[in-house]
Motif scaffolding. Structure first.
Motif, mmCIF file in Angstrom:
data_model
loop_
_atom_site.group_PDB
_atom_site.id
_atom_site.type_symbol
_atom_site.label_atom_id
_atom_site.label_comp_id
_atom_site.label_asym_id
_atom_site.label_seq_id
_atom_site.Cartn_x
_atom_site.Cartn_y
_atom_site.Cartn_z
ATOM 1 N N HIS A 69 -5.492 2.620 -8.708
ATOM 2 C CA HIS A 69 -4.125 2.511 -8.224
ATOM 3 C C HIS A 69 -3.539 1.118 -8.468
ATOM 4 O O HIS A 69 -2.530 0.748 -7.850
ATOM 5 C CB HIS A 69 -4.053 2.848 -6.732
ATOM 6 C CG HIS A 69 -4.355 4.275 -6.421
ATOM 7 N ND1 HIS A 69 -5.543 4.691 -5.851
ATOM 8 C CD2 HIS A 69 -3.622 5.396 -6.622
ATOM 9 C CE1 HIS A 69 -5.528 6.006 -5.699
ATOM 10 N NE2 HIS A 69 -4.371 6.461 -6.154
ATOM 11 N N ALA A 105 3.554 -2.187 -8.883
ATOM 12 C CA ALA A 105 4.925 -1.677 -8.792
ATOM 13 C C ALA A 105 5.479 -1.872 -7.381
ATOM 14 O O ALA A 105 6.653 -2.248 -7.204
ATOM 15 C CB ALA A 105 4.956 -0.202 -9.179
ATOM 16 N N ASN A 106 4.649 -1.634 -6.386
ATOM 17 C CA ASN A 106 5.077 -1.852 -4.997
ATOM 18 C C ASN A 106 5.395 -3.320 -4.742
ATOM 19 O O ASN A 106 6.356 -3.652 -4.048
ATOM 20 C CB ASN A 106 3.989 -1.382 -4.031
ATOM 21 C CG ASN A 106 3.883 0.122 -3.934
ATOM 22 O OD1 ASN A 106 4.781 0.854 -4.361
ATOM 23 N ND2 ASN A 106 2.790 0.614 -3.381
ATOM 24 N N ARG A 140 0.130 1.036 -9.277
ATOM 25 C CA ARG A 140 0.984 1.345 -8.132
ATOM 26 C C ARG A 140 1.139 0.132 -7.225
ATOM 27 O O ARG A 140 2.226 -0.161 -6.726
ATOM 28 C CB ARG A 140 0.397 2.524 -7.348
ATOM 29 C CG ARG A 140 1.206 2.929 -6.110
ATOM 30 C CD ARG A 140 2.644 3.329 -6.475
ATOM 31 N NE ARG A 140 3.460 3.615 -5.310
ATOM 32 C CZ ARG A 140 3.635 4.833 -4.796
ATOM 33 N NH1 ARG A 140 3.017 5.879 -5.353
ATOM 34 N NH2 ARG A 140 4.402 5.025 -3.754
ATOM 35 N N TYR A 141 0.040 -0.586 -6.983
ATOM 36 C CA TYR A 141 0.120 -1.785 -6.150
ATOM 37 C C TYR A 141 1.064 -2.810 -6.778
ATOM 38 O O TYR A 141 1.844 -3.458 -6.081
ATOM 39 C CB TYR A 141 -1.265 -2.393 -5.944
ATOM 40 C CG TYR A 141 -2.230 -1.500 -5.204
ATOM 41 C CD1 TYR A 141 -1.865 -0.853 -4.024
ATOM 42 C CD2 TYR A 141 -3.525 -1.282 -5.687
ATOM 43 C CE1 TYR A 141 -2.750 -0.031 -3.345
ATOM 44 C CE2 TYR A 141 -4.422 -0.463 -5.016
ATOM 45 C CZ TYR A 141 -4.022 0.170 -3.849
ATOM 46 O OH TYR A 141 -4.903 0.999 -3.182
ATOM 47 N N GLN A 185 0.801 -1.223 0.000
ATOM 48 C CA GLN A 185 0.000 0.000 0.000
ATOM 49 C C GLN A 185 0.837 1.278 0.000
ATOM 50 O O GLN A 185 0.278 2.381 0.002
ATOM 51 C CB GLN A 185 -0.936 0.034 1.219
ATOM 52 C CG GLN A 185 -2.274 -0.653 1.013
ATOM 53 C CD GLN A 185 -3.273 -0.280 2.090
ATOM 54 O OE1 GLN A 185 -3.048 -0.530 3.268
ATOM 55 N NE2 GLN A 185 -4.396 0.308 1.691
ATOM 56 N N ASP A 186 2.127 1.154 -0.012
ATOM 57 C CA ASP A 186 2.998 2.326 0.091
ATOM 58 C C ASP A 186 2.621 3.418 -0.910
ATOM 59 O O ASP A 186 2.518 3.159 -2.110
ATOM 60 C CB ASP A 186 4.451 1.900 -0.151
ATOM 61 C CG ASP A 186 5.427 3.052 0.007
ATOM 62 O OD1 ASP A 186 5.283 3.816 0.971
ATOM 63 O OD2 ASP A 186 6.331 3.179 -0.854
ATOM 64 N N GLY A 187 2.403 4.633 -0.404
ATOM 65 C CA GLY A 187 2.065 5.758 -1.255
ATOM 66 C C GLY A 187 0.602 5.880 -1.579
ATOM 67 O O GLY A 187 0.177 6.877 -2.197
ATOM 68 N N VAL A 188 -0.186 4.888 -1.173
ATOM 69 C CA VAL A 188 -1.628 4.902 -1.474
ATOM 70 C C VAL A 188 -2.460 4.889 -0.200
ATOM 71 O O VAL A 188 -3.475 5.584 -0.096
ATOM 72 C CB VAL A 188 -2.025 3.702 -2.364
ATOM 73 C CG1 VAL A 188 -3.505 3.784 -2.746
ATOM 74 C CG2 VAL A 188 -1.156 3.636 -3.621
#
Length: 301
Positions: A160, A166-167, A163-164, A38-41
């Motif tokens: 997102h 990529a994390n 993003r998930y 969840q980093d950044g989200v």
């Protein structure tokens, strides 16, 4: 722009904006894995407070409400947090028992013998043949758990999804580097004897070629009888210079009695990462701290 058109635009914007997905985990290690995804989200929550045992915990009414309200809930499963069975039965939204995820490498507790010095009444959470639920301490299992979390978050929050993913990819790469480093660092202490008060580290040990010499299993703060203490001290005497690890926040009263006058060092290993913050690299810090604390004691022998 007319007032009615302005209101329509604002409505469309607000409807399109996805609120942060509320993700709750039962214990800190799962929260640390979720934080990487969840980093950044968003910021995952955790149910059990620091120092609480996942084996035995009394849920408060507010805890039950949190479990029922959150969008995503993750726990290890009945083999660790049996107290969650009933509250989860009343949960309308999905919950994931990670011990049932395909692809996990699972272990079971061995029968007693030379490696186990236990009281007559065996801890029912660690009875021979039962699942060892401390599965988060194997990096390969953390990857499986993180992949499920990323998929669930992407389904709940498609905006997102990239993003998930990529994390998740970054998490896997960091774990690969950490795994290689810890393998090298722990190889130097693999032949040094140590004992534990809680059989919680088998997954970590299997990953890095370690094996504890024995388990001093005690039931809470019940002081074992003189014969049992004598048998455990004899085991330590045969081992010679060694380490005995307990778990924070409390050291068993037996520790000092057991090791008095022997060439034994007392130290702690925290399998739960109680003091760690749920940051992107929090899970790596859990493994790194375990390795550092274990090596520090064994290197000092």
């Amino acid at each position: 722009m007319s007032r009615s058109l302005l209101l329509l635009c604002l409505c469309l914007l607000s409807c399109g904006a996805r609120a942060e997905v509320r993700l709750l985990t039962s214990i800190k290690p799962l929260q640390l894995i979720a934080a990487a995804v969840q980093d950044g989200v968003g910021r995952p929550e955790v149910l059990l407070p620091p120092g609480a045992s996942p084996h035995h915990y009394a849920l408060r009414p507010s805890d039950v409400q949190r479990v029922r309200d959150v969008e995503l809930f993750y726990w290890v499963g009945e083999d660790l947090e049996g107290f969650l069975g009933k509250p989860l039965a009343g949960r309308a939204k999905p919950s994931v028992a990670v011990q049932a995820l395909p692809g996990l490498r699972l272990r079971r507790f061995e029968a007693g013998g030379e490696a186990h010095e236990t009281q007559a009444e065996h801890d029912q959470d660690h009875r021979p043949g039962s699942l060892d639920a401390h599965l988060w301490l194997l990096p390969a299992n953390a990857r499986v758990i993180a992949a499920r979390m990323a998929a669930d978050l992407a389904a709940a929050d498609p905006a997102h999804a990239a993003r998930y993913q990529a994390n998740l990819d970054a998490f896997g790469e960091r774990l690969q580097r950490l795994d290689a480093r810890l393998s090298g660092e722990l190889r130097a202490v693999a032949d040094k004897p140590y004992f534990v008060f809680h059989e919680a580290y088998d997954y970590f040990e299997s990953a890095y070629g370690l094996r504890h010499a024995g388990v001093f299993s005690v039931l809470g703060e019940v002081q074992p009888g003189a014969r049992h203490v004598a048998a455990m001290r004899e085991r330590l005497q045969r081992a010679g210079p060694s380490c005995v690890f307990s778990e924070p926040p409390l050291r068993p009263r037996l520790a000092e009695t057991l090791t008095a006058g022997l060439p034994v060092r007392l130290a702690e290993l925290d399998a739960m990462g109680a003091a760690l913050e749920p940051t992107a690299d929090g899970y790596e810090s859990l493994l790194d701290t375990l390795a550092r604390d274990l090596a520090a004691c064994l290197n000092a022998l």
